[in-house]
Design an enzyme around this catalytic site. Structure first.
Site, PDB file in Angstrom:
ATOM      1  N   LYS A   1       2.064  -3.293   7.331  1.00  0.00           N
ATOM      2  CA  LYS A   1       2.370  -3.460   5.897  1.00  0.00           C
ATOM      3  C   LYS A   1       3.813  -3.013   5.617  1.00  0.00           C
ATOM      4  O   LYS A   1       4.508  -3.624   4.808  1.00  0.00           O
ATOM      5  CB  LYS A   1       1.389  -2.659   5.040  1.00  0.00           C
ATOM      6  CG  LYS A   1      -0.034  -3.179   5.039  1.00  0.00           C
ATOM      7  CD  LYS A   1      -0.195  -4.581   4.435  1.00  0.00           C
ATOM      8  CE  LYS A   1      -0.007  -4.623   2.943  1.00  0.00           C
ATOM      9  NZ  LYS A   1      -0.395  -5.967   2.394  1.00  0.00           N
TER      10      LYS A   1
ATOM     11  N   THR B   1       0.816  -1.206   0.000  1.00  0.00           N
ATOM     12  CA  THR B   1       0.000   0.000   0.000  1.00  0.00           C
ATOM     13  C   THR B   1       0.856   1.266   0.000  1.00  0.00           C
ATOM     14  O   THR B   1       1.987   1.254   0.490  1.00  0.00           O
ATOM     15  CB  THR B   1      -0.899  -0.002   1.257  1.00  0.00           C
ATOM     16  OG1 THR B   1      -1.539   1.253   1.381  1.00  0.00           O
ATOM     17  CG2 THR B   1      -0.097  -0.260   2.532  1.00  0.00           C
TER      18      THR B   1
ATOM     19  N   GLU C   1       0.234   3.579   1.951  1.00  0.00           N
ATOM     20  CA  GLU C   1       0.195   4.097   3.330  1.00  0.00           C
ATOM     21  C   GLU C   1       1.515   3.890   4.060  1.00  0.00           C
ATOM     22  O   GLU C   1       1.755   4.517   5.085  1.00  0.00           O
ATOM     23  CB  GLU C   1      -0.956   3.455   4.112  1.00  0.00           C
ATOM     24  CG  GLU C   1      -2.314   3.745   3.495  1.00  0.00           C
ATOM     25  CD  GLU C   1      -3.486   3.519   4.444  1.00  0.00           C
ATOM     26  OE1 GLU C   1      -3.269   3.358   5.655  1.00  0.00           O
ATOM     27  OE2 GLU C   1      -4.622   3.521   3.948  1.00  0.00           O
TER      28      GLU C   1
ATOM     29  N   TYR D   1      -2.179  -0.580  10.933  1.00  0.00           N
ATOM     30  CA  TYR D   1      -2.269  -1.236   9.613  1.00  0.00           C
ATOM     31  C   TYR D   1      -1.040  -0.919   8.773  1.00  0.00           C
ATOM     32  O   TYR D   1      -0.353  -1.813   8.274  1.00  0.00           O
ATOM     33  CB  TYR D   1      -3.542  -0.791   8.874  1.00  0.00           C
ATOM     34  CG  TYR D   1      -3.502  -1.101   7.391  1.00  0.00           C
ATOM     35  CD1 TYR D   1      -3.542  -2.412   6.930  1.00  0.00           C
ATOM     36  CD2 TYR D   1      -3.394  -0.078   6.442  1.00  0.00           C
ATOM     37  CE1 TYR D   1      -3.482  -2.711   5.568  1.00  0.00           C
ATOM     38  CE2 TYR D   1      -3.331  -0.360   5.080  1.00  0.00           C
ATOM     39  CZ  TYR D   1      -3.377  -1.678   4.647  1.00  0.00           C
ATOM     40  OH  TYR D   1      -3.307  -1.964   3.298  1.00  0.00           O
TER      41      TYR D   1
HETATM   42  P1  NAD Z   1      -9.679  -7.454   1.791  1.00  0.00           P
HETATM   43  O1  NAD Z   1      -9.730  -7.156   3.239  1.00  0.00           O
HETATM   44  O2  NAD Z   1     -10.859  -7.165   0.933  1.00  0.00           O
HETATM   45  O3  NAD Z   1      -9.326  -9.014   1.568  1.00  0.00           O
HETATM   46  C1  NAD Z   1      -8.351  -9.665   2.316  1.00  0.00           C
HETATM   47  C2  NAD Z   1      -8.465 -11.170   2.025  1.00  0.00           C
HETATM   48  O4  NAD Z   1      -7.411 -11.842   2.735  1.00  0.00           O
HETATM   49  C3  NAD Z   1      -9.776 -11.799   2.468  1.00  0.00           C
HETATM   50  O5  NAD Z   1     -10.282 -12.662   1.479  1.00  0.00           O
HETATM   51  C4  NAD Z   1      -9.390 -12.590   3.715  1.00  0.00           C
HETATM   52  O6  NAD Z   1     -10.218 -13.714   3.941  1.00  0.00           O
HETATM   53  C5  NAD Z   1      -7.956 -12.973   3.388  1.00  0.00           C
HETATM   54  N1  NAD Z   1      -7.155 -13.236   4.591  1.00  0.00           N
HETATM   55  C6  NAD Z   1      -7.019 -12.437   5.687  1.00  0.00           C
HETATM   56  N2  NAD Z   1      -6.235 -13.026   6.588  1.00  0.00           N
HETATM   57  C7  NAD Z   1      -5.832 -14.212   6.056  1.00  0.00           C
HETATM   58  C8  NAD Z   1      -4.998 -15.264   6.517  1.00  0.00           C
HETATM   59  N3  NAD Z   1      -4.430 -15.230   7.732  1.00  0.00           N
HETATM   60  N4  NAD Z   1      -4.785 -16.323   5.707  1.00  0.00           N
HETATM   61  C9  NAD Z   1      -5.371 -16.380   4.473  1.00  0.00           C
HETATM   62  N5  NAD Z   1      -6.199 -15.432   4.014  1.00  0.00           N
HETATM   63  C10 NAD Z   1      -6.418 -14.346   4.792  1.00  0.00           C
HETATM   64  O7  NAD Z   1      -8.385  -6.704   1.252  1.00  0.00           O
HETATM   65  P2  NAD Z   1      -8.148  -5.937  -0.145  1.00  0.00           P
HETATM   66  O8  NAD Z   1      -8.690  -4.569  -0.046  1.00  0.00           O
HETATM   67  O9  NAD Z   1      -8.551  -6.818  -1.256  1.00  0.00           O
HETATM   68  O10 NAD Z   1      -6.555  -5.817  -0.113  1.00  0.00           O
HETATM   69  C11 NAD Z   1      -5.738  -6.865  -0.615  1.00  0.00           C
HETATM   70  C12 NAD Z   1      -4.286  -6.498  -0.421  1.00  0.00           C
HETATM   71  O11 NAD Z   1      -4.000  -5.287  -1.101  1.00  0.00           O
HETATM   72  C13 NAD Z   1      -3.891  -6.254   1.038  1.00  0.00           C
HETATM   73  O12 NAD Z   1      -2.609  -6.790   1.245  1.00  0.00           O
HETATM   74  C14 NAD Z   1      -3.882  -4.745   1.179  1.00  0.00           C
HETATM   75  O13 NAD Z   1      -2.955  -4.339   2.146  1.00  0.00           O
HETATM   76  C15 NAD Z   1      -3.438  -4.325  -0.214  1.00  0.00           C
HETATM   77  N6  NAD Z   1      -3.909  -2.995  -0.674  1.00  0.00           N
HETATM   78  C16 NAD Z   1      -5.228  -2.649  -0.599  1.00  0.00           C
HETATM   79  C17 NAD Z   1      -5.655  -1.419  -1.114  1.00  0.00           C
HETATM   80  C18 NAD Z   1      -7.110  -1.005  -1.093  1.00  0.00           C
HETATM   81  O14 NAD Z   1      -7.434   0.125  -1.432  1.00  0.00           O
HETATM   82  N7  NAD Z   1      -8.055  -1.863  -0.711  1.00  0.00           N
HETATM   83  C19 NAD Z   1      -4.737  -0.540  -1.693  1.00  0.00           C
HETATM   84  C20 NAD Z   1      -3.385  -0.932  -1.732  1.00  0.00           C
HETATM   85  C21 NAD Z   1      -2.998  -2.155  -1.245  1.00  0.00           C
HETATM   86  O1  DAU Z   2      -4.188   3.964   0.388  1.00  0.00           O
HETATM   87  C1  DAU Z   2      -4.391   2.585   0.269  1.00  0.00           C
HETATM   88  C2  DAU Z   2      -5.265   2.095   1.403  1.00  0.00           C
HETATM   89  O2  DAU Z   2      -6.587   2.559   1.125  1.00  0.00           O
HETATM   90  C3  DAU Z   2      -5.245   0.577   1.553  1.00  0.00           C
HETATM   91  O3  DAU Z   2      -3.954   0.167   1.910  1.00  0.00           O
HETATM   92  C4  DAU Z   2      -6.243   0.128   2.617  1.00  0.00           C
HETATM   93  O4  DAU Z   2      -6.283  -1.284   2.667  1.00  0.00           O
HETATM   94  C5  DAU Z   2      -7.611   0.663   2.235  1.00  0.00           C
HETATM   95  O5  DAU Z   2      -8.552   0.319   3.237  1.00  0.00           O
HETATM   96  C6  DAU Z   2      -7.580   2.176   2.065  1.00  0.00           C
HETATM   97  O6  DAU Z   2      -7.330   2.839   3.328  1.00  0.00           O
HETATM   98  P1  DAU Z   2      -8.119   4.189   3.752  1.00  0.00           P
HETATM   99  O7  DAU Z   2      -8.049   4.310   5.222  1.00  0.00           O
HETATM  100  O8  DAU Z   2      -7.677   5.336   2.918  1.00  0.00           O
HETATM  101  O9  DAU Z   2      -9.610   3.775   3.262  1.00  0.00           O
HETATM  102  P2  DAU Z   2     -11.056   3.987   3.917  1.00  0.00           P
HETATM  103  O10 DAU Z   2     -12.056   3.595   2.885  1.00  0.00           O
HETATM  104  O11 DAU Z   2     -11.156   3.357   5.260  1.00  0.00           O
HETATM  105  O12 DAU Z   2     -11.130   5.560   4.120  1.00  0.00           O
HETATM  106  C7  DAU Z   2     -10.957   6.456   3.037  1.00  0.00           C
HETATM  107  C8  DAU Z   2     -11.016   7.867   3.587  1.00  0.00           C
HETATM  108  O13 DAU Z   2     -12.368   8.138   4.010  1.00  0.00           O
HETATM  109  C9  DAU Z   2     -10.138   8.090   4.804  1.00  0.00           C
HETATM  110  O14 DAU Z   2      -9.604   9.409   4.764  1.00  0.00           O
HETATM  111  C10 DAU Z   2     -11.115   7.961   5.992  1.00  0.00           C
HETATM  112  C11 DAU Z   2     -12.419   8.462   5.420  1.00  0.00           C
HETATM  113  N1  DAU Z   2     -13.671   7.850   5.943  1.00  0.00           N
HETATM  114  C12 DAU Z   2     -13.746   6.486   5.968  1.00  0.00           C
HETATM  115  C13 DAU Z   2     -14.899   5.873   6.412  1.00  0.00           C
HETATM  116  C14 DAU Z   2     -14.988   4.361   6.500  1.00  0.00           C
HETATM  117  C15 DAU Z   2     -14.732   8.647   6.288  1.00  0.00           C
HETATM  118  O15 DAU Z   2     -14.664   9.897   6.217  1.00  0.00           O
HETATM  119  N2  DAU Z   2     -15.888   8.043   6.722  1.00  0.00           N
HETATM  120  C16 DAU Z   2     -16.013   6.681   6.823  1.00  0.00           C
HETATM  121  O16 DAU Z   2     -17.086   6.187   7.259  1.00  0.00           O
END
Ligand code: NAD
Ligand code: DAU
Length: 353
Positions: free
Chosen positions: A162, A133, A135, A158
């Site tokens: 990471k 990420t 972050e 978090y």
């Molecule tokens: P998510 O929370 O939607 O999915 C995570 C998945 O991992 C789930 O299917 C869960 O069951 C599985 N999991 C969790 N713990 C586990 C374990 N111990 N063993 C096996 N499986 C396990 O997450 P996401 O948003 O799809 O993110 C996927 C990856 O991408 C993460 O590593 C996250 O840090 C990274 N990432 C996410 C974002 C974002 O915006 N969502 C952005 C950049 C990077």
């Molecule tokens: O930047 C990449 C990251 O983006 C990933 O690594 C994380 O897995 C993913 O969850 C995401 O993190 P954020 O904390 O940025 O995402 P989130 O959707 O939780 O929040 C986005 C922004 O919105 C953040 O500034 C917090 C704000 N927020 C979030 C929620 C859930 C609100 O204002 N209200 C809300 O209810």
């Protein structure tokens, strides 16, 4: 190729798996514990494919990981399994240390053992790809963007977990020669996004006539990327990226949170007007800020564009419209989650000391 996808039942993992089954000839093994965030119905469209397999297991279990590697013999491990929600990491950081740090250690060590059994081209072409990420780089002021050489400065449980897992991956590359790749991506959005995250939470709460919680004053900035563009970037990196390299991935779509929320409200006003005709924006409610809330993230993705030719293809305006429409048309997917897993209540309000 044979691709083992950890976390393949999650938001980004399932998008990657759907893409690999639909657009390539690769074999795919999903290795997923099915935590609260793992949703098997996100993989329904690939279920019938004979190129797709699923194992329910924990990345912290060395024997289960070793067996999957030995039986499936992957050319690529795409490691996405993680605890991913910042607010949950404030409430319960232990699970993040366990899964993101210990789990990544187990994945690396077992992958190293497996890699050492390979020979010739199979050994030279193996890749361990860690999906990380933006972050890890901390929080930006009003100017500038994260590059691959920005120093790490994680600030939530978090992002700290990471960052630590990225360091472990680099250590296994430098010390043991494991061919590793890391991508650091900005905020994803799109279909099958778990309703704890801002965009789906706002759409679903808006439709339910509930308050739309905006943390602080709504001025925090995120750099949004459509999940299908991310999946395409991941495929590009593990197919053509150089071992040992890191690539930043982002959508060039910085928006303040309040801009995102008002954009969703306007789309809903058009697609699903409220009875009585009042705008959805009337439901917006400013609430207590997230503890330690990072102000701004922005990605400089010029390296992956220059070296590997990847660019984002979906604008935020197109993507958010499609996403709102997807949630309108797929209530069964998210209603199941609301009923038994998580009903969009506030998370992560723990305070210091
Ligand atoms: P998510 O929370 O939607 O999915 C995570 C998945 O991992 C789930 O299917 C869960 O069951 C599985 N999991 C969790 N713990 C586990 C374990 N111990 N063993 C096996 N499986 C396990 O997450 P996401 O948003 O799809 O993110 C996927 C990856 O991408 C993460 O590593 C996250 O840090 C990274 N990432 C996410 C974002 C974002 O915006 N969502 C952005 C950049 C990077
Ligand atoms: O930047 C990449 C990251 O983006 C990933 O690594 C994380 O897995 C993913 O969850 C995401 O993190 P954020 O904390 O940025 O995402 P989130 O959707 O939780 O929040 C986005 C922004 O919105 C953040 O500034 C917090 C704000 N927020 C979030 C929620 C859930 C609100 O204002 N209200 C809300 O209810």
């Amino acid at each position: 190729m044979r691709i083992m996808v950890t976390g393949g039942a999650g938001f980004i993992g399932s998008a990657l798996v759907r893409r690999l089954i639909a657009h390539t000839d690769h074999q795919v093994l999903v290795f997923d514990k099915l935590t609260y965030a793992g949703v098997l119905s996100s993989l329904e469209s690939v279920d019938a494919s004979d190129r797709y397999r699923f194992i329910r297991a924990d990345i912290c279990d060395p024997d289960a990981v070793a067996k999957a590697l030995k039986d499936f013999r992957p050319n690529v491990v795409a490691h996405l399994a993680a605890e991913s929600h910042v607010d949950r990491s404030i409430d319960g950081p232990g699970e993040f240390v366990q899964t993101n740090l210990v789990g990544t250690f187990v994945m690396l060590n077992q992958s190293l053992g497996y890699w050492r059994t390979l020979q010739g081209d199979e050994k030279a072409d193996f890749r361990f790809h860690h999906i990380s990420t933006d972050e890890v780089f901390g929080s930006l002021g009003d100017h500038g963007a994260f590059t691959e050489t920005t120093p790490y400065d994680p600030r939530s449980p978090y992002s700290a977990s990471k960052a630590g897992s990225d360091h472990l991956v680099r250590a296994w590359g430098h010390t043991y020669g494991l061919p590793v790749l890391i991508t650091n991506c900005s905020n994803n959005y799109g279909p099958f996004h778990f309703p704890e995250k801002l965009i789906p939470l706002i759409i679903i709460r808006a439709l339910g006539g509930e308050a739309l919680p905006v943390y602080g004053d709504g001025s925090n900035v995120r750099d949004w990327l459509h999940v299908d563009d991310h999946a395409r970037a991941l495929k590009t990196v593990f197919e053509t990226g150089r071992p040992g390299e890191t690539y930043n991935v982002g959508g060039n779509a910085e928006r303040t949170n309040i801009e995102v929320v008002t954009t969703i409200c306007k789309i809903l006003d058009r697609l699903r007007p409220r009875t009585g005709g009042k705008p959805y924006a009337d439901q917006i409610s400013y609430v207590a800020d997230r503890p330690g809330h990072d102000h701004r993230y922005a990605i400089d993705a010029s390296k992956i564009t220059a070296d590997l030719g990847w660019t984002p293809s979906v604008t935020f305006e197109e993507g958010i419209e499609q996403t709102v429409l997807w949630y309108l048309e797929n209530q069964a997917w998210w209603q199941d989650i609301l009923d038994v897993r998580y009903a969009t209540q506030r998370l992560g309000v723990a305070t210091h000391g």
